[in-house]
Design a protein around this motif. Structure first.
Motif, PDB file in Angstrom:
ATOM      1  N   ASP A   1       0.822  -1.518  -0.039  1.00 27.75           N
ATOM      2  CA  ASP A   1      -0.404   0.095   0.100  1.00 27.75           C
ATOM      3  C   ASP A   1       0.686   1.242   0.013  1.00 27.75           C
ATOM      4  O   ASP A   1       0.956   2.170  -0.145  1.00 27.75           O
ATOM      5  CB  ASP A   1      -1.013  -0.048   1.333  1.00 27.75           C
ATOM      6  N   LEU A   2       2.338   1.205   0.594  1.00 23.77           N
ATOM      7  CA  LEU A   2       3.002   2.941   0.812  1.00 23.77           C
ATOM      8  C   LEU A   2       4.422   2.225  -0.864  1.00 23.77           C
ATOM      9  O   LEU A   2       4.776   3.237  -1.050  1.00 23.77           O
ATOM     10  CB  LEU A   2       4.018   2.518   1.557  1.00 23.77           C
ATOM     11  N   ALA A   3       4.222   1.501  -1.314  1.00 25.25           N
ATOM     12  CA  ALA A   3       5.054   0.986  -2.368  1.00 25.25           C
ATOM     13  C   ALA A   3       5.034   2.370  -3.421  1.00 25.25           C
ATOM     14  O   ALA A   3       6.448   2.479  -4.589  1.00 25.25           O
ATOM     15  CB  ALA A   3       5.372  -0.676  -3.132  1.00 25.25           C
ATOM     16  N   ASN A   4       3.903   2.747  -3.848  1.00 27.64           N
ATOM     17  CA  ASN A   4       3.653   4.171  -4.674  1.00 27.64           C
ATOM     18  C   ASN A   4       3.728   5.448  -4.209  1.00 27.64           C
ATOM     19  O   ASN A   4       2.922   6.453  -4.658  1.00 27.64           O
ATOM     20  CB  ASN A   4       2.776   3.174  -5.605  1.00 27.64           C
ATOM     21  N   LEU A   5       4.139   5.320  -2.692  1.00 26.73           N
ATOM     22  CA  LEU A   5       3.932   6.874  -2.509  1.00 26.73           C
ATOM     23  C   LEU A   5       5.200   7.245  -3.185  1.00 26.73           C
ATOM     24  O   LEU A   5       6.666   7.420  -3.387  1.00 26.73           O
ATOM     25  CB  LEU A   5       4.614   6.647  -0.840  1.00 26.73           C
ATOM     26  N   PRO A   6       4.766   8.821  -4.008  1.00 31.95           N
ATOM     27  CA  PRO A   6       5.066  10.050  -4.378  1.00 31.95           C
ATOM     28  C   PRO A   6       6.792   9.771  -3.227  1.00 31.95           C
ATOM     29  O   PRO A   6       6.296  10.488  -2.090  1.00 31.95           O
ATOM     30  CB  PRO A   6       4.782  10.770  -5.037  1.00 31.95           C
ATOM     31  N   ILE A   7       7.544  10.189  -3.879  1.00 31.21           N
ATOM     32  CA  ILE A   7       7.935  10.329  -3.075  1.00 31.21           C
ATOM     33  C   ILE A   7       9.791  11.615  -3.775  1.00 31.21           C
ATOM     34  O   ILE A   7      10.333  11.628  -5.150  1.00 31.21           O
ATOM     35  CB  ILE A   7       9.784   9.542  -2.503  1.00 31.21           C
ATOM     36  N   ILE A   8       9.984  13.054  -3.216  1.00 34.37           N
ATOM     37  CA  ILE A   8      10.734  13.571  -3.635  1.00 34.37           C
ATOM     38  C   ILE A   8      12.017  13.329  -2.395  1.00 34.37           C
ATOM     39  O   ILE A   8      11.957  13.783  -1.300  1.00 34.37           O
ATOM     40  CB  ILE A   8      10.977  14.815  -3.923  1.00 34.37           C
ATOM     41  N   VAL A   9      13.496  13.345  -3.100  1.00 34.21           N
ATOM     42  CA  VAL A   9      15.007  13.015  -2.036  1.00 34.21           C
ATOM     43  C   VAL A   9      15.543  14.256  -2.444  1.00 34.21           C
ATOM     44  O   VAL A   9      15.677  14.786  -3.550  1.00 34.21           O
ATOM     45  CB  VAL A   9      15.488  12.169  -2.538  1.00 34.21           C
ATOM     46  N   CYS A  10      15.253  15.179  -0.964  1.00 31.71           N
ATOM     47  CA  CYS A  10      16.185  15.990  -0.948  1.00 31.71           C
ATOM     48  C   CYS A  10      17.444  15.920  -0.076  1.00 31.71           C
ATOM     49  O   CYS A  10      17.598  16.118   0.789  1.00 31.71           O
ATOM     50  CB  CYS A  10      15.262  17.383  -0.724  1.00 31.71           C
ATOM     51  N   SER A  11      18.621  16.264  -0.883  1.00 30.63           N
ATOM     52  CA  SER A  11      19.967  15.628  -0.075  1.00 30.63           C
ATOM     53  C   SER A  11      21.156  16.021  -0.339  1.00 30.63           C
ATOM     54  O   SER A  11      21.237  16.618  -1.353  1.00 30.63           O
ATOM     55  CB  SER A  11      19.500  14.352  -0.200  1.00 30.63           C
ATOM     56  N   ASN A  12      22.941  16.258   0.452  1.00 29.75           N
ATOM     57  CA  ASN A  12      23.292  16.063  -0.367  1.00 29.75           C
ATOM     58  C   ASN A  12      24.286  15.237  -0.834  1.00 29.75           C
ATOM     59  O   ASN A  12      25.668  14.814  -1.069  1.00 29.75           O
ATOM     60  CB  ASN A  12      24.373  16.523   0.668  1.00 29.75           C
ATOM     61  N   VAL A  13      23.953  14.274  -0.512  1.00 29.20           N
ATOM     62  CA  VAL A  13      23.804  12.038  -1.645  1.00 29.20           C
ATOM     63  C   VAL A  13      24.565  12.442  -2.638  1.00 29.20           C
ATOM     64  O   VAL A  13      23.631  13.397  -3.393  1.00 29.20           O
ATOM     65  CB  VAL A  13      23.012  11.336  -0.313  1.00 29.20           C
ATOM     66  N   GLY A  14      25.472  12.244  -3.099  1.00 30.03           N
ATOM     67  CA  GLY A  14      26.213  12.065  -4.606  1.00 30.03           C
ATOM     68  C   GLY A  14      24.910  10.735  -5.117  1.00 30.03           C
ATOM     69  O   GLY A  14      25.585  10.073  -6.142  1.00 30.03           O
ATOM     70  N   ILE A  15      23.330  11.278  -5.231  1.00 33.31           N
ATOM     71  CA  ILE A  15      22.670  10.257  -5.925  1.00 33.31           C
ATOM     72  C   ILE A  15      21.937  10.933  -7.433  1.00 33.31           C
ATOM     73  O   ILE A  15      21.932  11.784  -7.495  1.00 33.31           O
ATOM     74  CB  ILE A  15      21.865   9.602  -5.200  1.00 33.31           C
ATOM     75  N   THR A  16      21.593   9.926  -8.175  1.00 28.80           N
ATOM     76  CA  THR A  16      20.226  10.161  -8.860  1.00 28.80           C
ATOM     77  C   THR A  16      19.293  10.057  -9.418  1.00 28.80           C
ATOM     78  O   THR A  16      19.567   9.066  -8.215  1.00 28.80           O
ATOM     79  CB  THR A  16      21.679  10.346 -10.587  1.00 28.80           C
ATOM     80  N   HIS A  17      18.585  10.997 -10.001  1.00 28.43           N
ATOM     81  CA  HIS A  17      17.017  10.269 -10.127  1.00 28.43           C
ATOM     82  C   HIS A  17      17.186   8.275 -10.826  1.00 28.43           C
ATOM     83  O   HIS A  17      15.850   7.795 -10.415  1.00 28.43           O
ATOM     84  CB  HIS A  17      16.453  10.459 -11.294  1.00 28.43           C
ATOM     85  N   ASP A  18      18.311   8.410 -11.575  1.00 25.72           N
ATOM     86  CA  ASP A  18      17.580   7.015 -12.663  1.00 25.72           C
ATOM     87  C   ASP A  18      18.198   5.963 -10.901  1.00 25.72           C
ATOM     88  O   ASP A  18      17.624   4.753 -10.667  1.00 25.72           O
ATOM     89  CB  ASP A  18      19.113   6.700 -12.980  1.00 25.72           C
ATOM     90  N   ASP A  19      19.173   5.887  -9.778  1.00 22.74           N
ATOM     91  CA  ASP A  19      19.425   5.296  -8.818  1.00 22.74           C
ATOM     92  C   ASP A  19      17.988   4.860  -8.290  1.00 22.74           C
ATOM     93  O   ASP A  19      18.013   4.430  -7.273  1.00 22.74           O
ATOM     94  CB  ASP A  19      20.369   6.199  -8.445  1.00 22.74           C
ATOM     95  N   MET A  20      17.211   6.531  -8.134  1.00 20.67           N
ATOM     96  CA  MET A  20      16.092   6.379  -6.730  1.00 20.67           C
ATOM     97  C   MET A  20      15.256   5.990  -7.475  1.00 20.67           C
ATOM     98  O   MET A  20      13.783   5.588  -6.513  1.00 20.67           O
ATOM     99  CB  MET A  20      16.111   7.729  -6.224  1.00 20.67           C
ATOM    100  N   GLU A  21      14.943   5.888  -9.071  1.00 21.92           N
ATOM    101  CA  GLU A  21      13.370   5.719  -9.570  1.00 21.92           C
ATOM    102  C   GLU A  21      12.825   4.208  -9.042  1.00 21.92           C
ATOM    103  O   GLU A  21      11.897   4.350  -8.462  1.00 21.92           O
ATOM    104  CB  GLU A  21      13.533   5.961 -10.961  1.00 21.92           C
ATOM    105  N   PRO A  22      14.120   2.783  -8.704  1.00 24.31           N
ATOM    106  CA  PRO A  22      13.278   1.774  -8.271  1.00 24.31           C
ATOM    107  C   PRO A  22      12.429   2.083  -7.137  1.00 24.31           C
ATOM    108  O   PRO A  22      12.133   1.005  -6.690  1.00 24.31           O
ATOM    109  CB  PRO A  22      13.961   0.977  -8.225  1.00 24.31           C
TER     110      PRO A  22
END
Length: 119
Positions: free
Chosen positions: A72-93
């Motif tokens: 029930d939470l797997a599709n909750l929209p998330i915005i990552v706001c951080s100083n960690v060097g990550i990309t959207h491609d890394d986090m999309e899954p």
């Protein structure tokens, strides 16, 4: 009114993000740890999350993994706001819709990400 949960342990950043969410016409609440976030998600049922990846108690990754394990939470929209060097491609899954780098993000980028997530 849309609801956004902010998971951020830096009070200055949390208030800044809360300001942008208010400008977008949404309601927000702030928690400082992933455990608190899970509790607030169950109680308050937010429409989206803004997540810092480097929290004092745990990493944001722990929360992302936990959310993915709940159907029930797997599709909750998330915005990552951080100083960690990550990309959207890394986090999309993990359901992340946008990745904002605190060191370079602009108010326009924050507003755009919130608008896209809250539509």
């Amino acid at each position: 009114m849309k609801k956004v949960l902010i998971i951020e342990d830096d009070p200055v950043w949390a208030k800044l993000i809360q300001h942008y969410i208010s400008e977008a016409g949404a309601e927000s609440r702030i928690v400082i740890a992933p455990g608190q976030a899970l509790e607030m998600i169950d109680d308050w049922h937010p429409d989206a999350l803004v997540l810092d990846m480097l929290l004092a108690s745990e990493t944001g990754m722990a929360l992302l993994n936990e959310l993915k394990s709940h159907e029930d939470l797997a599709n909750l929209p998330i915005i990552v706001c951080s100083n960690v060097g990550i990309t959207h491609d890394d986090m999309e899954p993990f359901g992340v819709r946008a990745v904002l780098d605190k060191s370079t993000m602009t108010p326009a980028q924050v507003r755009q990400a919130l608008t896209e997530v809250l539509l």
